[in-house]
Enzyme design. Structure first.
Site: not given
Length: 366
Positions: A172, A249, A300, A350
């Site tokens: 990606r 996750r 984050e 996305d």
């Protein structure tokens, strides 16, 4: 009241489907266990700054029809994503481009030099098919960039060694041999002025909406409230984990206001070393070119997912893909339940992919 559709989750997928259903005079009930609409694209104003509470979602697409569709609901600015990487205090441009290469290798200033340097450092992979993320990364950009800008960040993000992650993840990441810091190559990109929450509000107009409403708190009641259920939560949870638990996750966000005009000079700074516990710092005002005297930043932190946490990323390795297929096969036989979104489809989508998938489903069933 009986509805045509119950939509479990009020994120982008549900909102798009609901908007299309309302156009066709269908009735919709949208529920969400969180105390607000919008799912992970939820934004709110904090000290005059639009804050992306669950991490930033930069809209980008090469699909002109999707761009036209989303622009019905908001005006977008011309924000271009150009993140910066911090490795032990040294700053590097992302995505990997000639700026990055010349920062990593000061003697490299031309594209052919960069290609030769990468070829030298990736020679161990010549003629081989990468079997994992580590091998794919080295084959793509060589050892120096892998060690400084990929390894630590990726292992923090996914909680496992790069040698145990699928090679598809690294594919990606863009790689270019020009001095171009634009992360996305899509011709249409930007941020909605005022954030995503107003978009979701417009999409949900005409629907009945209940927040702080957990589908599983009274599953039978909610399911009977509509002829068809559009479920955007975890597909394995819907089926009571009958085939086993899929892996995810999660993320933890630490947001604070600072009495400075500009903290880091960029919307996104990634921390790619292994020692820093967070993966990135977001400075929200830069998404809208803010000039406020203060700023709001978010650290984050990737964390292991456990029951009760929000699942953010499906782990699409071979083991989980095989397990998901069992759930998908069972779901294909359902008559009154349809699955969508990142969790319902167990796919990294996305936003333009999410909209396209919701529109496709709406076209098929409405």
């Amino acid at each position: 009241m009986s509805y045509d559709y119950l939509l479990v989750g009020s994120g982008l997928f549900s909102a798009v489907f609901s908007a299309e259903a309302i156009k066709r005079k269908k009735t919709c009930l949208v529920i969400d266990k969180r105390p607000h609409i919008g799912g992970n694209v939820y934004t709110e104003k904090l000290h005059g700054i639009t804050v992306h509470q669950y991490g930033p979602h930069i809209f980008h697409t090469g699909k002109k029809g999707i761009w036209q569709y989303i622009n019905q609901f908001a005006e977008f600015n011309h924000f271009v994503n150009s993140p910066v990487a911090n490795f032990h205090g040294q700053m590097y441009n992302l995505p990997f481009n000639m700026n990055t290469f010349s920062q990593i290798w000061p003697d490299v200033t031309a594209s052919e030099q960069a290609k030769r340097r990468i070829a030298e450092q990736s020679s161990s992979m010549a003629g081989k098919t990468p079997q994992n993320l580590e091998e794919q990364a080295i084959a793509l950009v060589g050892t120096d960039i892998y060690e400084k800008l990929i390894k630590g960040y990726t292992e923090k993000q996914w909680g496992r060694s790069c040698a145990k992650l699928p090679s598809s993840i690294i594919k990606r990441l863009p790689l270019r041999f020009t001095y171009n810091n634009n992360y996305f190559s899509d011709p249409c990109q930007g941020m909605p002025i005022g954030g995503y929450t107003p978009i979701i509000e417009k999409m949900l107009q005409g629907c009945d909406v209940q927040v702080s409403a957990d589908y599983f708190s009274d599953r039978n009641y909610f399911s009977k409230s509509a002829g068809t259920v559009i479920y955007t939560g975890m597909i394995d949870e819907y089926y009571d984990y009958c085939f086993g638990e899929l892996e995810y996750r999660s993320l933890h966000f630490d947001t604070e206001e600072l009495a400075v005009e500009n903290f880091q000079g960029n919307a996104v700074v990634n921390y790619t070393d292994e020692e820093t516990p967070y993966t990135r710092i977001i400075e929200h005002k830069h998404f809208e070119f803010g000039t406020q005297p203060n700023t709001v930043i978010t650290h984050e932190y990737p964390v292991a997912w456990k029951h009760g946490d929000e699942p953010y990323y499906p782990i699409n390795d071979e083991k989980n893909s095989v397990l998901y297929q069992k759930y998908a096969d069972r779901a294909s036989n359902e008559k009154h339940i349809l699955f969508g979104g990142r969790l319902g489809m167990y796919a990294y989508l996305d936003m333009d992919d999410t909209i396209a998938a919701a529109l496709s489903l709406a076209k098929r069933v409405l």
